[in-house]
Design a protein around this motif. Sequence first.
Motif, PDB file in Angstrom:
ATOM      1  N   GLU A  68       0.806  -1.228   0.000  1.00 30.69           N
ATOM      2  CA  GLU A  68       0.000   0.000   0.000  1.00 30.69           C
ATOM      3  C   GLU A  68       0.839   1.277   0.000  1.00 30.69           C
ATOM      4  O   GLU A  68       0.479   2.268  -0.609  1.00 30.69           O
ATOM      5  CB  GLU A  68      -0.889  -0.019   1.241  1.00 30.69           C
ATOM      6  N   ASP A  69       1.970   1.224   0.716  1.00 28.40           N
ATOM      7  CA  ASP A  69       2.795   2.442   0.810  1.00 28.40           C
ATOM      8  C   ASP A  69       3.823   2.524  -0.327  1.00 28.40           C
ATOM      9  O   ASP A  69       4.714   3.353  -0.298  1.00 28.40           O
ATOM     10  CB  ASP A  69       3.494   2.504   2.176  1.00 28.40           C
ATOM     11  N   LYS A  70       3.705   1.636  -1.307  1.00 30.08           N
ATOM     12  CA  LYS A  70       4.673   1.658  -2.427  1.00 30.08           C
ATOM     13  C   LYS A  70       3.950   1.684  -3.771  1.00 30.08           C
ATOM     14  O   LYS A  70       4.417   1.148  -4.765  1.00 30.08           O
ATOM     15  CB  LYS A  70       5.598   0.447  -2.346  1.00 30.08           C
ATOM     16  N   ARG A  71       2.793   2.318  -3.758  1.00 30.45           N
ATOM     17  CA  ARG A  71       2.030   2.383  -5.008  1.00 30.45           C
ATOM     18  C   ARG A  71       2.244   3.737  -5.678  1.00 30.45           C
ATOM     19  O   ARG A  71       2.148   4.774  -5.027  1.00 30.45           O
ATOM     20  CB  ARG A  71       0.534   2.227  -4.729  1.00 30.45           C
ATOM     21  N   PRO A  72       2.489   3.722  -6.980  1.00 33.45           N
ATOM     22  CA  PRO A  72       2.617   5.006  -7.685  1.00 33.45           C
ATOM     23  C   PRO A  72       1.246   5.677  -7.814  1.00 33.45           C
ATOM     24  O   PRO A  72       0.213   5.027  -7.692  1.00 33.45           O
ATOM     25  CB  PRO A  72       3.131   4.585  -9.073  1.00 33.45           C
ATOM     26  N   HIS A  73       1.267   6.969  -8.075  1.00 32.95           N
ATOM     27  CA  HIS A  73       0.020   7.661  -8.398  1.00 32.95           C
ATOM     28  C   HIS A  73      -0.476   7.163  -9.754  1.00 32.95           C
ATOM     29  O   HIS A  73       0.316   6.726 -10.591  1.00 32.95           O
ATOM     30  CB  HIS A  73       0.254   9.169  -8.480  1.00 32.95           C
ATOM     31  N   ILE A  74      -1.777   7.278  -9.938  1.00 34.42           N
ATOM     32  CA  ILE A  74      -2.324   6.831 -11.232  1.00 34.42           C
ATOM     33  C   ILE A  74      -3.284   7.861 -11.826  1.00 34.42           C
ATOM     34  O   ILE A  74      -3.851   8.694 -11.114  1.00 34.42           O
ATOM     35  CB  ILE A  74      -3.075   5.480 -11.120  1.00 34.42           C
ATOM     36  N   TRP A  75      -3.421   7.780 -13.135  1.00 38.75           N
ATOM     37  CA  TRP A  75      -4.517   8.407 -13.869  1.00 38.75           C
ATOM     38  C   TRP A  75      -5.389   7.260 -14.383  1.00 38.75           C
ATOM     39  O   TRP A  75      -4.911   6.121 -14.517  1.00 38.75           O
ATOM     40  CB  TRP A  75      -4.000   9.183 -15.078  1.00 38.75           C
ATOM     41  N   LEU A  76      -6.632   7.569 -14.664  1.00 39.20           N
ATOM     42  CA  LEU A  76      -7.510   6.580 -15.291  1.00 39.20           C
ATOM     43  C   LEU A  76      -7.843   7.055 -16.701  1.00 39.20           C
ATOM     44  O   LEU A  76      -8.145   8.237 -16.905  1.00 39.20           O
ATOM     45  CB  LEU A  76      -8.808   6.424 -14.489  1.00 39.20           C
ATOM     46  N   LYS A  77      -7.776   6.137 -17.645  1.00 36.40           N
ATOM     47  CA  LYS A  77      -8.008   6.499 -19.046  1.00 36.40           C
ATOM     48  C   LYS A  77      -9.358   5.980 -19.508  1.00 36.40           C
ATOM     49  O   LYS A  77      -9.718   4.822 -19.247  1.00 36.40           O
ATOM     50  CB  LYS A  77      -6.891   5.865 -19.892  1.00 36.40           C
ATOM     51  N   VAL A  78     -10.080   6.832 -20.207  1.00 35.76           N
ATOM     52  CA  VAL A  78     -11.405   6.473 -20.711  1.00 35.76           C
ATOM     53  C   VAL A  78     -11.372   6.476 -22.240  1.00 35.76           C
ATOM     54  O   VAL A  78     -10.813   7.385 -22.853  1.00 35.76           O
ATOM     55  CB  VAL A  78     -12.453   7.490 -20.200  1.00 35.76           C
TER      56      VAL A  78
END
Length: 358
Positions: A115-125
């Motif tokens: 949980e503390d090693k997750r990159p930020h994300i964008w979501l693509k539509v």
Amino acid sequence: MSRQTQAIIHADALLHNFKQLAAIAPQSHSMAVVKADAYGHGAVNVARILQHVSTRFAVAIIEEAIALRDAGITAPIVVLEGAHQAKECQMAYQHNCILVMHCEQQLLWLQACAEDKRPHIWLKVDSGMHRLGFGLNEITDIALRYKSLLSDETVIATHFACADDDDSNFTEQQRQRFEHSVAALGLPLSLANSPATVNWPNTRAHWNRLGVGVYGGSVSTHSTHNLALLPAMSLRSSILALREVAAGEGVGYGQTWVATKPSLIATVGIGYADGYPRHCPNGTPVLVRGQRASLVGRVSMDMITIDVTHIPQVKMGDTVELWGEHIAIGEVAQWAGTIDYELMTRVSQRVPRIVKYV
Ligand SMILES: Cc1ncc(COP(=O)(O)O)c(C=O)c1O
């Protein structure tokens, strides 16, 4: 004399273009897209030049982001294709990259990370391009189900199919579908590439992703905008041989051009192995001594031949511009039956990129 084939990269043009495109969208943040070695201009060079004006960069794949990190670029980098394999989630975290998530498999890989090693994300539509992205009907559900993976960096993004075509209403259709489908989420949005930023003001949202316009490529089919974007690359070579050719003599492979009168033909040190398109036909313009001249005969691997009969005092060593300040890359692209994106990205590694700061 060493071969004078070079791609001059104009730092001032890159800065000028980025600032112009950012200025027409003052309510948006703007990021430079530097994938494919910054459209052939050299990603490290371009990122260094733009790092004080572009607070994020975008690349296609994680390896491109890591190359920028190795060169000391520190701005967050959005990886537009996201992870191709599970391990890339970890790599993205380590290198401060933001992964674009376009399918559920990618979200599952991310979920499996500590949980503390997750990159930020964008979501693509997928709002109509039908290349990558969650469906318009599933995006709300996906965002809610994977809420724990979202952060204050999360943006919902889409990509346009026809943004450079100012006659097509498809961009407006995509925008409406997209905005409607994600409205309930209340998250920041990213829609516009550089053509959309220029041609479709309604698409300018939280983040605009600026590619070809930054490099001075064409952003509109009709060029109705009044932005003065400058070519960021000048592809140059020089004359390595001159010969007189009699009427009736053919030039080059396949003799696809035959002199109709006594002609002076210059051989220039650039060919398809350098990225000059083999598809360029007879008549494709180049510039010598301030005058346009025509390609004659087929493009070979390392050389082309041009007709310089009309150019007084032409001599060996003269500089030839293939595209750049005087010959628009878009014009050459039309002759070659392609687009300027392809010409820029295909300039090969054999051609040194020389950055000019003034
Ligand atoms: C997802 C995405 N966003 C932005 C861009 C930049 O587009 P442009 O070069 O047309 O500005 C691209 C380029 O292909 C892209 O694939």
